[in-house]
Design an enzyme around this catalytic site. Structure first.
Site, PDB file in Angstrom:
ATOM      1  N   ARG A  34     -27.984  23.707  45.461  1.00  0.00           N
ATOM      2  CA  ARG A  34     -26.666  23.542  44.856  1.00  0.00           C
ATOM      3  C   ARG A  34     -25.815  22.464  45.510  1.00  0.00           C
ATOM      4  O   ARG A  34     -24.675  22.265  45.122  1.00  0.00           O
ATOM      5  CB  ARG A  34     -25.911  24.881  44.891  1.00  0.00           C
ATOM      6  CG  ARG A  34     -26.577  25.966  44.059  1.00  0.00           C
ATOM      7  CD  ARG A  34     -25.823  27.286  44.180  1.00  0.00           C
ATOM      8  NE  ARG A  34     -26.363  28.300  43.299  1.00  0.00           N
ATOM      9  CZ  ARG A  34     -27.394  29.085  43.600  1.00  0.00           C
ATOM     10  NH1 ARG A  34     -28.001  28.940  44.776  1.00  0.00           N
ATOM     11  NH2 ARG A  34     -27.836  29.995  42.757  1.00  0.00           N
ATOM     12  N   HIS A 121     -36.018  36.096  50.978  1.00  0.00           N
ATOM     13  CA  HIS A 121     -36.539  35.603  49.699  1.00  0.00           C
ATOM     14  C   HIS A 121     -38.030  35.292  49.756  1.00  0.00           C
ATOM     15  O   HIS A 121     -38.549  34.595  48.899  1.00  0.00           O
ATOM     16  CB  HIS A 121     -35.741  34.374  49.246  1.00  0.00           C
ATOM     17  CG  HIS A 121     -34.315  34.708  48.911  1.00  0.00           C
ATOM     18  ND1 HIS A 121     -33.344  33.744  48.724  1.00  0.00           N
ATOM     19  CD2 HIS A 121     -33.688  35.898  48.727  1.00  0.00           C
ATOM     20  CE1 HIS A 121     -32.184  34.333  48.440  1.00  0.00           C
ATOM     21  NE2 HIS A 121     -32.367  35.632  48.444  1.00  0.00           N
TER      22      HIS A 121
END
Length: 256
Positions: A34, A121
């Site tokens: 991002r 993750h």
């Protein structure tokens, strides 16, 4: 914020918890998602490759995903000074755990104790079958991709293979997150390093730490939704390249 003041907090803290995100690995050549040059910033459609539902339903997407994994920069990336600074912090005896959103294995490559690295993750270094749960080294599957299998299946049951990473729509490993939560609750200072802090439940660890009494220190190149909470907790927001600011903070703490 004066780095010396933050270093003083770290020096006085009996236990420091750390959450790391993609921004820590950008100086190792792995793009974030991002940031200004992030993967999803430049190619928003690429987010679909990270959806488990789309991955299961669309063979062409899986083929593209295997090509992306084969060319992933993690295979040649090396830890940077930010990763190494966290190893120094660990050796000082102050570090609880590193909860990381990163899948690249660079903390372990830098010398962090694998038992102290909680991969929220998952990891790109392993592949997993979505049907039978068989796990195997990613390298073994990528050799099949190189040999011409565009969408390799599980050799045990014929099911779909993917990297052993958490895609959108998949839950985090409960035991891993429970350990990360416990570490956050035990921290006197909680460092959020290189994370946009926009993805839950990983970002929730910041609030969990503050609710348990920790100072929150957010180290990131851009603003995050938790910058205000850092101030409310008596902590701080630190801007700047993580491969320089993080080593400076930790060196200052260890010299105090």
């Amino acid at each position: 914020m004066n780095l010396g003041q933050v270093a003083g907090w770290l020096a006085a803290a009996p236990r420091i918890g750390v959450l790391t995100g993609a921004g820590l690995s950008t100086d190792s050549g792995i793009p974030d998602f991002r940031g200004p040059a992030g993967l999803w910033t430049n190619a928003p459609a690429a987010q679909r490759q990270f959806s488990i539902d789309a991955y299961v339903a669309d063979r062409e997407l899986r083929i593209a995903s295997w090509a992306r994994r084969r060319d992933h920069p993690a295979w040649t990336a090396r830890p940077n000074d930010g990763h190494r600074a966290l190893v120094d912090l660990e050796r000082s005896g102050r570090l609880g755990t590193i909860a990381t959103q990163n899948i690249d294995g660079l903390h372990q490559a830098a010398g962090s104790d694998p038992g102290r690295v909680l991969e929220l993750h998952g990891t790109i270094w392993q592949a997993i079958c979505l049907s039978c749960g068989d796990r195997l080294p990613m390298r073994a599957v990528l050799l099949r991709v190189d040999a011409g299998e565009a969408d390799p299946g599980c050799l045990c049951c014929g099911g779909l293979l993917k990297s052993a990473t958490v895609s959108f729509g998949q839950p985090l490993d409960r035991a891993v997150f429970a350990a990360a939560r416990e570490a956050a609750e035990e921290s006197a200072v909680y460092l959020a390093v290189g994370s946009s802090l926009t993805v839950s439940p990983a970002a929730d660890l910041c609030r969990i730490a503050v609710q348990a009494g920790a100072r929150l220190v957010v180290c990131n190149g851009q603003a995050t939704p938790y910058d205000g909470l850092a101030g409310e907790s008596g902590g701080a927001v630190v801007r700047g390249p993580l491969s320089t600011t993080l080593p400076a903070l930790i060196a200052g703490a260890l010299a105090a």
